[in-house]
Design a protein around this motif. Structure first.
Motif, short mmCIF file in Angstrom:
data_model
loop_
_atom_site.label_atom_id
_atom_site.label_comp_id
_atom_site.label_asym_id
_atom_site.label_seq_id
_atom_site.Cartn_x
_atom_site.Cartn_y
_atom_site.Cartn_z
N MET A 187 1.19 0.19 2.83
CA MET A 187 0.12 -0.78 2.63
C MET A 187 -1.22 -0.10 2.90
O MET A 187 -1.38 0.57 3.92
N SER A 188 -2.17 -0.28 1.99
CA SER A 188 -3.48 0.33 2.16
C SER A 188 -4.30 -0.37 3.24
O SER A 188 -5.30 0.16 3.71
N GLY A 189 -3.89 -1.56 3.62
CA GLY A 189 -4.57 -2.32 4.66
C GLY A 189 -3.75 -3.56 4.99
O GLY A 189 -2.80 -3.89 4.28
N GLU A 190 -4.09 -4.23 6.08
CA GLU A 190 -3.34 -5.41 6.51
C GLU A 190 -3.83 -6.66 5.80
O GLU A 190 -5.03 -6.80 5.50
N VAL A 191 -2.92 -7.57 5.53
CA VAL A 191 -3.26 -8.92 5.10
C VAL A 191 -3.23 -9.77 6.36
O VAL A 191 -2.21 -9.81 7.05
N HIS A 195 2.88 -9.66 8.98
CA HIS A 195 3.41 -8.45 9.58
C HIS A 195 4.73 -8.07 8.93
O HIS A 195 5.53 -8.94 8.56
N ARG A 278 -2.37 -4.54 -2.01
CA ARG A 278 -2.45 -3.47 -1.00
C ARG A 278 -1.27 -2.51 -1.07
O ARG A 278 -1.20 -1.57 -0.28
N GLU A 280 0.93 0.58 -2.04
CA GLU A 280 0.62 1.95 -2.46
C GLU A 280 1.91 2.75 -2.54
O GLU A 280 2.83 2.58 -1.72
#
Length: 283
Positions: A187-191, A195, A278, A280
């Motif tokens: 994941m390029s970043g958290e939503v 989790h 997100r 990747e």
């Protein structure tokens, strides 16, 4: 034991008869479907056996811990519930003949639905839950229509039913535990609030490389199914809805070949889009 009914705003309905007993650290459960395909699900702690009498097939599996109604909260991530939902007591009511406390969980953003939850006053057992959209409309309702507590059930008697596989072809699901990194995903970043729970590789007749990556915010759960793109099967991108459940399908380009993502969960489309955006591929 009791009868459990799920209804959606679209008019769809399913029901099941549930037997549940605890003896020490052992939990045993029997769920008999009263609608749809005839099947009986037997569980002893995390071990699960599903019997299909019409096809004489029994499937053995291991269940994920937590998160299943009436054990609604995923306990290991309950902090997310506080961070992303505002709880409000709504008073008392009655469900299936039992007095219940009613609590509203209102989402703090558009990445999750709201919930109204009825819990039995003496035991805390969840008797009923409603999933609400941003306008307060009930998308789905799950509730006991009839319930008996403290009935004389024997765990050993229910447990022995799992071993009665005579005349059934016993199958194991073709899946193995893995990690997103091992499968080349990240994941390029958290939503916010969502989790990572677990990850599995599934082998199917059509595809031996499907990966399922699960996420939860403590109340809602989302599955991302990832597989190589096949133009013969993967024709249409978009979002579909059935009650509170949304499904998003999308083609992801990649230098070594495109991928097909199917995101499924009882969450607003915005949550699915945020998770998929997100994703990747890692070498």
């Amino acid at each position: 034991m009791g009868t459990f009914v799920v209804t959606s705003a679209t008019g769809a309905m399913s029901s099941a008869r549930i037997w549940h007993v605890c003896e020490g650290s052992t939990q045993v459960e029997r769920v008999e479907a009263l609608s749809g395909v005839p099947r009986t699900i037997l569980r002893r702690n995390q071990s699960v056996m599903t019997f299909y009498p019409q096809t004489r097939v029994a499937i053995t599996d291991q269940r994920e811990s937590g998160g299943g109604f009436p054990n609604l909260l995923v306990s290991s991530r309950s902090a997310s519930v506080v961070d992303h939902y505002a709880a409000k007591e709504l008073g008392q009511s009655r469900v299936a003949g039992f007095d219940a406390d009613v609590v509203m969980f209102k989402p703090r953003d558009d990445l999750r639905y709201g919930y109204r939850i009825w819990s039995e006053r003496n035991t805390g057992l969840v008797l009923k839950t409603q999933t609400l959209d941003g306008n307060g409309r009930v998308l789905e309702q799950s509730a006991f229509s009839e319930l008996q507590l403290n009935t004389p059930l024997q765990a050993t008697k229910l447990s022995r039913m799992m071993d009665r596989t005579e005349g059934y072809a016993v199958q194991k699901p073709a899946r193995v535990a893995t990690t997103p990194a091992a499968e080349g995903w990240a994941m390029s970043g958290e939503v916010p609030g969502y989790h990572s729970l677990s990850c599995y590789r599934h082998a199917t007749e059509k595809n031996a490389a499907m990966v399922q990556w699960l996420f939860s915010d403590g109340l809602a759960t989302v599955s991302l199914f990832l597989e190589p793109f096949d133009p013969r099967r993967h024709a249409s991108e978009g979002v579909a809805a059935m009650g509170a459940t949304h499904t998003l399908t999308k083609r992801l380009p990649d230098a070594n070949g495109a991928w097909w993502v199917t995101a499924v969960g009882e969450v607003p489309p915005a949550a699915l889009k945020a998770l998929v955006s997100r994703l990747e591929r890692k070498p």
